[in-house]
Scaffold this motif. Structure first.
Motif, short mmCIF file in Angstrom:
data_model
loop_
_atom_site.label_atom_id
_atom_site.label_comp_id
_atom_site.label_asym_id
_atom_site.label_seq_id
_atom_site.Cartn_x
_atom_site.Cartn_y
_atom_site.Cartn_z
N PRO A 131 -26.92 6.81 -46.66
CA PRO A 131 -26.35 5.55 -46.12
C PRO A 131 -24.94 5.68 -45.56
O PRO A 131 -24.16 6.17 -46.28
N ILE A 132 -24.59 4.79 -44.53
CA ILE A 132 -23.12 4.63 -44.30
C ILE A 132 -22.56 3.58 -45.14
O ILE A 132 -23.18 2.57 -45.46
N VAL A 133 -21.41 3.98 -45.53
CA VAL A 133 -20.49 2.90 -46.26
C VAL A 133 -19.90 1.71 -45.48
O VAL A 133 -19.42 2.27 -44.45
N ILE A 134 -20.12 0.66 -45.69
CA ILE A 134 -19.45 -0.63 -45.26
C ILE A 134 -18.54 -1.08 -45.78
O ILE A 134 -18.45 -1.25 -47.26
N GLY A 135 -17.26 -1.50 -45.37
CA GLY A 135 -16.24 -1.72 -45.60
C GLY A 135 -16.38 -3.33 -46.04
O GLY A 135 -17.20 -3.99 -45.74
N SER A 136 -15.09 -3.91 -46.79
CA SER A 136 -15.27 -5.51 -47.37
C SER A 136 -15.25 -6.37 -46.13
O SER A 136 -15.50 -7.31 -46.08
N ASN A 137 -14.62 -5.67 -44.81
CA ASN A 137 -14.66 -6.39 -43.67
C ASN A 137 -15.97 -6.74 -42.84
O ASN A 137 -16.23 -7.19 -41.85
N GLY A 138 -17.13 -5.85 -43.54
CA GLY A 138 -18.45 -5.81 -42.86
C GLY A 138 -18.51 -4.75 -41.89
O GLY A 138 -19.84 -4.54 -41.59
N PHE A 139 -17.66 -3.84 -41.54
CA PHE A 139 -17.82 -2.79 -40.45
C PHE A 139 -17.83 -1.78 -41.24
O PHE A 139 -17.40 -1.14 -42.47
N PRO A 140 -18.58 -0.52 -40.54
CA PRO A 140 -18.71 0.87 -41.12
C PRO A 140 -17.16 1.39 -41.19
O PRO A 140 -16.34 0.99 -40.63
N VAL A 141 -17.34 2.19 -42.37
CA VAL A 141 -15.99 2.90 -42.78
C VAL A 141 -16.02 4.40 -42.04
O VAL A 141 -16.92 5.25 -41.97
N LEU A 142 -14.77 4.80 -41.25
CA LEU A 142 -14.57 6.00 -40.70
C LEU A 142 -14.21 6.86 -42.11
O LEU A 142 -12.99 6.37 -42.57
N ASN A 143 -14.44 8.28 -41.89
CA ASN A 143 -13.73 9.33 -42.53
C ASN A 143 -12.32 9.25 -42.20
O ASN A 143 -12.06 9.15 -40.92
N ALA A 193 -21.08 25.78 -33.23
CA ALA A 193 -20.74 24.56 -34.42
C ALA A 193 -19.72 23.62 -33.68
O ALA A 193 -18.66 23.94 -33.23
N LEU A 194 -20.06 22.35 -33.71
CA LEU A 194 -19.49 21.27 -33.13
C LEU A 194 -18.82 20.37 -34.41
O LEU A 194 -19.78 20.03 -35.12
N PHE A 195 -17.48 20.39 -34.52
CA PHE A 195 -16.97 19.53 -35.67
C PHE A 195 -16.33 18.29 -35.20
O PHE A 195 -15.66 18.31 -34.12
N GLY A 196 -16.53 17.01 -35.82
CA GLY A 196 -15.59 15.89 -35.31
C GLY A 196 -15.65 14.93 -36.50
O GLY A 196 -16.07 15.19 -37.47
N ARG A 197 -14.97 13.75 -36.47
CA ARG A 197 -14.95 12.52 -37.22
C ARG A 197 -16.19 11.84 -37.31
O ARG A 197 -16.85 11.79 -36.48
N THR A 198 -16.45 11.64 -38.60
CA THR A 198 -17.88 11.00 -38.93
C THR A 198 -17.44 9.53 -39.89
O THR A 198 -16.50 9.20 -40.26
N TYR A 199 -18.89 8.99 -39.87
CA TYR A 199 -18.57 7.82 -40.86
C TYR A 199 -18.84 8.11 -42.33
O TYR A 199 -19.35 9.19 -42.55
N LYS A 200 -18.17 7.47 -43.15
CA LYS A 200 -18.29 7.81 -44.47
C LYS A 200 -19.67 7.30 -45.08
O LYS A 200 -20.13 6.33 -44.66
N ARG A 201 -20.31 8.59 -45.74
CA ARG A 201 -21.47 8.25 -46.42
C ARG A 201 -21.44 7.89 -47.87
O ARG A 201 -20.51 8.41 -48.40
N TYR A 202 -22.47 7.32 -48.17
CA TYR A 202 -22.54 7.11 -49.76
C TYR A 202 -23.55 8.12 -50.36
O TYR A 202 -24.45 8.40 -50.07
N PHE A 203 -22.69 8.72 -51.62
CA PHE A 203 -23.31 9.73 -52.41
C PHE A 203 -23.27 9.12 -53.90
O PHE A 203 -22.15 9.07 -54.49
N ALA A 204 -24.35 8.86 -54.25
CA ALA A 204 -24.73 8.16 -55.74
C ALA A 204 -24.00 9.13 -56.72
O ALA A 204 -23.60 8.71 -57.71
#
Length: 559
Positions: free
Chosen positions: A351-363, A326-337
């Motif tokens: 889907p990946i959550v995009i920040g107000s700056n237009g870039f993907p958000v990291l967890n 099992a490999l664990f690491g940092r991921t992009y934030k995902r949207y859960f309705a």
């Protein structure tokens, strides 16, 4: 003429360094075995073996390092101004006695019992002796069951076995090591970063196995199928401990693991004549493993981690319920309705959550999620040999599928805009994803550094600020198919060799290894590993060398 210190600082060894490393390894390995065979009545035969094993290893090493060369390019220890010498001793001994008793009834029913007891030097006196037995039975049913004409042989087998294993040398002890002398000449003694549990017990694996062997069409086709279920308990694992303890890790009996799977082997001879034959071999293995438990009070055991820029470090962990790889690491934030996210497991379907700056958000960096498994879903091989008179041509393909590796080199390259995935760093794009409220992202952004064509200052840019921080980007599908070997051989006819009077056989061959590789992995070699071959850590393959492609021409003579 020397160069100024500010150009070549001494800390980077530009004053020169010489190292000499000497190893002595003395090994004594002996086996004594007695074999007793006799017939017990008309149908029953017995074979009994009893024996003794001894393995003793003494390893010593001396390492000397000299810094600051007095005469440039004269690499000799006496030519250095500062010298440090270190030595290391390691002793190991294991003694075993064993017995093996096989009973056979009319050469179609076989039962075997084995037992072995070992005494090891790596465990405390009360735990250094451990015993492990096994029992197996096989039935050659083709000897007393009428089979169809196309089936020439059939055998069924079952077995149960217990296997014991001791610890590494000094895994139960705590000691000191001596560092380099201080400026006042004092030798500093410091605690080793590893400590041991004096009550360490041997680990055991209990294995259950069943198999079926068939030979069909006058032995032209062979089938060998095996199912196994192995459970290992009291695993001796180095467990990370808090830094304030003064240690880095401690060896403990840390839990149990289960492996279960199947092995299938097929052999076939489609063509066989006096001058021509064609043989094929196919092997397939599918294994599934799971961590069943770990040391009481712990929720996880990190086995190893590899650094990643922007907290993209990847960790291989033992966690109950997860696979060994099992490999664990940092991921992009995902949207859960519905807001119900599994905090432990990455769900790439979201889907990946995009920040107000237009870039993907990291967890957050502290939130490491399970990304992939370094253990393959299946491994296989296909080999074939074609013979025509005195010529033979053989090849072997190997494959591993469903295996993942953390490509640390790709993470480093991405940090300096050298990764292939960053070739679009001068483009303006709209990232596929959703905003925090679930609406589709529509904001265009520039991927470069500094002020973009739209007049916005992007600072260090997407690849340094975001991309390199997602471990999931660099844990790659490392499945592969490889042409492991190719061999062409010619056997010199006996009529030619008879003229020599003393050569009974001769074969000339040309062979090549690692000739072709098919993989999606972007690193050098998906089969390589950043850890030693005996290590259970296999999820890292970034800064490693690829397998060597080699060619060999050989002449084999028999006298």
């Amino acid at each position: 003429m020397g160069l100024p210190d500010e150009i070549y600082p001494a800390g980077d060894f530009y004053y020169g360094r010489v190292m000499e490393y000497n190893i002595k390894n003395f090994v004594v390995n002996s086996t004594v075995m007695l074999n007793f065979k006799n017939d017990i009545g008309k149908h029953l035969k017995s074979s009994f073996k009893i024996g003794h094993d001894l393995y003793n290893s003494t390893r010593s090493s001396v390492y000397t390092q000299g810094d600051t060369l007095e005469v440039p390019d004269f690499f000799y220890l006496d030519n250095t101004k500062k010298r440090v010498t270190k030595n290391y001793e390691k002793d190991y001994r294991i003694i075993g006695v064993f017995g093996d008793w096989t009973l056979s009834w009319d050469n179609f029913l076989f039962v075997t019992f084995t037992g072995r007891n070992d005494w090891t030097s790596t465990l405390a006196k009360e735990n250094r002796s451990f015993f492990y037995p096994s029992a197996s039975a096989s039935w050659v049913f083709s000897e007393n069951i009428k089979l169809p004409d196309w089936a020439s042989f059939g055998k069924f087998r079952v077995s149960v076995a217990k296997i014991g294993k001791d610890a590494l040398p000094y895994a139960t002890s705590t000691g000191f090591k001596i560092n380099e002398p201080l400026s006042n000449g004092v030798l500093p003694f410091v605690l080793s970063n590893q400590t041991g549990d004096a009550k360490l017990r041997p680990e055991f694996t209990t294995s259950y196995e069943a198999g079926l062997e068939l030979r069909l069409l006058r032995n032209r086709i062979g089938v060998d199928f095996t199912y196994y279920n192995n459970t290992s308990k009291d695993l001796i694992i180095p467990v990370k401990v808090p830094v304030p303890s003064g240690y880095d890790q401690i060896y403990l009996n840390s839990g149990s693991i289960r492996n279960q799977g199947i092995e299938l082997s097929l052999t076939a001879t489609p063509i066989q004549t006096t001058d021509f034959s064609w043989d094929m071999r196919i092997n397939f293995t599918r294994n599934r493993n799971k961590v069943l438990s770990i040391y009481p009070g712990l929720t996880e055991i990190p086995l190893a981690d590899h650094y990643g820029y922007l907290s993209a470090t990847v960790t291989q962990k033992y966690i109950p319920g997860y696979p060994v790889g099992a490999l664990f690491g940092r991921t992009y934030k995902r949207y859960f309705a519905d807001g119900k996210e599994d905090e432990m497991n990455l769900d790439k379907s979201r889907p990946i959550v995009i920040g107000s700056n237009g870039f993907p958000v990291l967890n957050p960096a502290s939130k490491q999620q399970y990304i992939a498994n370094s253990q393959p879903k299946w491994i296989g091989s296909f080999g074939s040999t074609v013979r025509y008179r005195n010529f033979s041509l053989g090849f072997l393909f190997d494959a591993q599928q469903g295996v993942y590796r953390y490509n640390q080199l790709a993470n480093f390259m991405a940090s300096f805009a050298l990764h292939k995935g960053s070739e679009n760093r001068n483009d303006i794009i709209v990232f596929d994803g959703v905003l925090a409220d679930g609406s589709r992202n529509t904001k265009p952004v520039w991927l470069g550094q500094g002020v973009g064509p739209d007049g916005v200052n992007y600072g260090n840019g997407y690849y340094r600020n975001v991309y390199r921080g997602a471990s999931e980007t660099f844990i790659e599908d490392a499945s592969w198919i490889r042409l492991r070997s190719l061999n062409l051989a010619y056997s010199i006819p006996a009529t030619v060799l008879q003229r020599t009077g003393f050569i009974n056989g001769a074969t000339v061959s040309i062979s090549g290894n690692n000739l072709w590789l098919d993989t999606k992995y972007s690193g050098y070699d998906p089969e390589s590993s950043s850890t030693a071959s005996g290590s259970v850590v296999d999820g890292f393959a970034g800064f490693t060398y690829p397998a060597v492609r080699s060619f060999l021409v050989s002449l084999n003579l028999n006298f």
